[in-house]
Design a protein around this motif. Sequence first.
Motif, PDB file in Angstrom:
ATOM      1  N   VAL A  42     -22.480 -29.458  36.106  1.00 29.90           N
ATOM      2  CA  VAL A  42     -23.641 -30.232  35.692  1.00 29.90           C
ATOM      3  C   VAL A  42     -24.617 -29.372  34.897  1.00 29.90           C
ATOM      4  O   VAL A  42     -25.243 -29.840  33.940  1.00 29.90           O
ATOM      5  CB  VAL A  42     -24.335 -30.842  36.941  1.00 29.90           C
ATOM      6  CG1 VAL A  42     -25.614 -31.542  36.560  1.00 29.90           C
ATOM      7  CG2 VAL A  42     -23.395 -31.793  37.641  1.00 29.90           C
ATOM      8  N   SER A  43     -24.751 -28.107  35.249  1.00 28.03           N
ATOM      9  CA  SER A  43     -25.674 -27.227  34.531  1.00 28.03           C
ATOM     10  C   SER A  43     -25.205 -26.931  33.108  1.00 28.03           C
ATOM     11  O   SER A  43     -25.998 -26.476  32.283  1.00 28.03           O
ATOM     12  CB  SER A  43     -25.850 -25.921  35.301  1.00 28.03           C
ATOM     13  OG  SER A  43     -24.610 -25.227  35.363  1.00 28.03           O
ATOM     14  N   GLN A  44     -23.949 -27.191  32.784  1.00 30.18           N
ATOM     15  CA  GLN A  44     -23.414 -26.912  31.459  1.00 30.18           C
ATOM     16  C   GLN A  44     -23.501 -28.111  30.516  1.00 30.18           C
ATOM     17  O   GLN A  44     -23.126 -28.008  29.348  1.00 30.18           O
ATOM     18  CB  GLN A  44     -21.956 -26.473  31.565  1.00 30.18           C
ATOM     19  CG  GLN A  44     -21.767 -25.174  32.307  1.00 30.18           C
ATOM     20  CD  GLN A  44     -20.289 -24.897  32.558  1.00 30.18           C
ATOM     21  OE1 GLN A  44     -19.532 -25.815  32.850  1.00 30.18           O
ATOM     22  NE2 GLN A  44     -19.906 -23.635  32.442  1.00 30.18           N
ATOM     23  N   ILE A  45     -23.993 -29.234  31.007  1.00 34.30           N
ATOM     24  CA  ILE A  45     -24.021 -30.449  30.190  1.00 34.30           C
ATOM     25  C   ILE A  45     -24.910 -30.271  28.967  1.00 34.30           C
ATOM     26  O   ILE A  45     -24.604 -30.754  27.879  1.00 34.30           O
ATOM     27  CB  ILE A  45     -24.458 -31.657  31.040  1.00 34.30           C
ATOM     28  CG1 ILE A  45     -23.336 -32.015  32.006  1.00 34.30           C
ATOM     29  CG2 ILE A  45     -24.824 -32.847  30.181  1.00 34.30           C
ATOM     30  CD1 ILE A  45     -23.654 -33.138  32.945  1.00 34.30           C
ATOM     31  N   VAL A  46     -26.013 -29.555  29.113  1.00 34.67           N
ATOM     32  CA  VAL A  46     -26.936 -29.379  27.999  1.00 34.67           C
ATOM     33  C   VAL A  46     -26.294 -28.598  26.855  1.00 34.67           C
ATOM     34  O   VAL A  46     -26.499 -28.910  25.684  1.00 34.67           O
ATOM     35  CB  VAL A  46     -28.216 -28.669  28.491  1.00 34.67           C
ATOM     36  CG1 VAL A  46     -29.165 -28.415  27.345  1.00 34.67           C
ATOM     37  CG2 VAL A  46     -28.881 -29.480  29.576  1.00 34.67           C
ATOM     38  N   ARG A  58     -11.086 -26.446  32.140  1.00 39.08           N
ATOM     39  CA  ARG A  58     -11.714 -26.708  33.430  1.00 39.08           C
ATOM     40  C   ARG A  58     -12.782 -27.769  33.247  1.00 39.08           C
ATOM     41  O   ARG A  58     -13.341 -27.926  32.158  1.00 39.08           O
ATOM     42  CB  ARG A  58     -12.358 -25.430  33.971  1.00 39.08           C
ATOM     43  CG  ARG A  58     -11.360 -24.348  34.245  1.00 39.08           C
ATOM     44  CD  ARG A  58     -12.062 -23.182  34.935  1.00 39.08           C
ATOM     45  NE  ARG A  58     -11.094 -22.111  35.089  1.00 39.08           N
ATOM     46  CZ  ARG A  58     -11.263 -20.889  34.636  1.00 39.08           C
ATOM     47  NH1 ARG A  58     -12.368 -20.549  34.036  1.00 39.08           N
ATOM     48  NH2 ARG A  58     -10.332 -19.984  34.800  1.00 39.08           N
ATOM     49  N   ASN A  59     -13.105 -28.452  34.324  1.00 38.04           N
ATOM     50  CA  ASN A  59     -14.220 -29.392  34.288  1.00 38.04           C
ATOM     51  C   ASN A  59     -15.515 -28.605  34.123  1.00 38.04           C
ATOM     52  O   ASN A  59     -15.652 -27.503  34.623  1.00 38.04           O
ATOM     53  CB  ASN A  59     -14.273 -30.208  35.579  1.00 38.04           C
ATOM     54  CG  ASN A  59     -13.126 -31.172  35.669  1.00 38.04           C
ATOM     55  OD1 ASN A  59     -12.574 -31.563  34.650  1.00 38.04           O
ATOM     56  ND2 ASN A  59     -12.757 -31.556  36.866  1.00 38.04           N
TER      57      ASN A  59
END
Length: 142
Positions: free
Chosen positions: A16-20, A12-13
Amino acid sequence: MTDSAKTRPVYRNIHVSQIVSYRLPPAGWVSILHRVSGVVMFVLLPFVIWMLDSSLTSEISYDAFTNVFVAGFAGIPAGLVKLVVLGLIWAYLHHFIAGVRHLWMDATHSVSKAQGQSSAYVTLGLSLALTVLLGAKLFGLY
């Protein structure tokens, strides 16, 4: 479906909160930094043109140019000017080395994961090592 059959992973894509917390591979970092270095060079292009113009116009303008690295310019301290130039040095070196990496991969059709990872490490290491070397010269360490 049998119990011994493996379930396929679901991709899954990321949000934005998971970028870190996302772990990007070295080739991904090289790709992102290649773009960042291109933007840095583009944004600092007027500064580069000013440096080229003032260093080549005359001896007087060259002395004023070198004085910027000693005394600063228009309220901007010399250390900040040197940091901007150091950033420009890194941007050029990284962009050049990453570009050579991409050309080499295109020319040799080497797209294996191991080769991409090792060339990414070489790109990162070489660009940082050359930046440290030229930065030491810029800040007068040798």
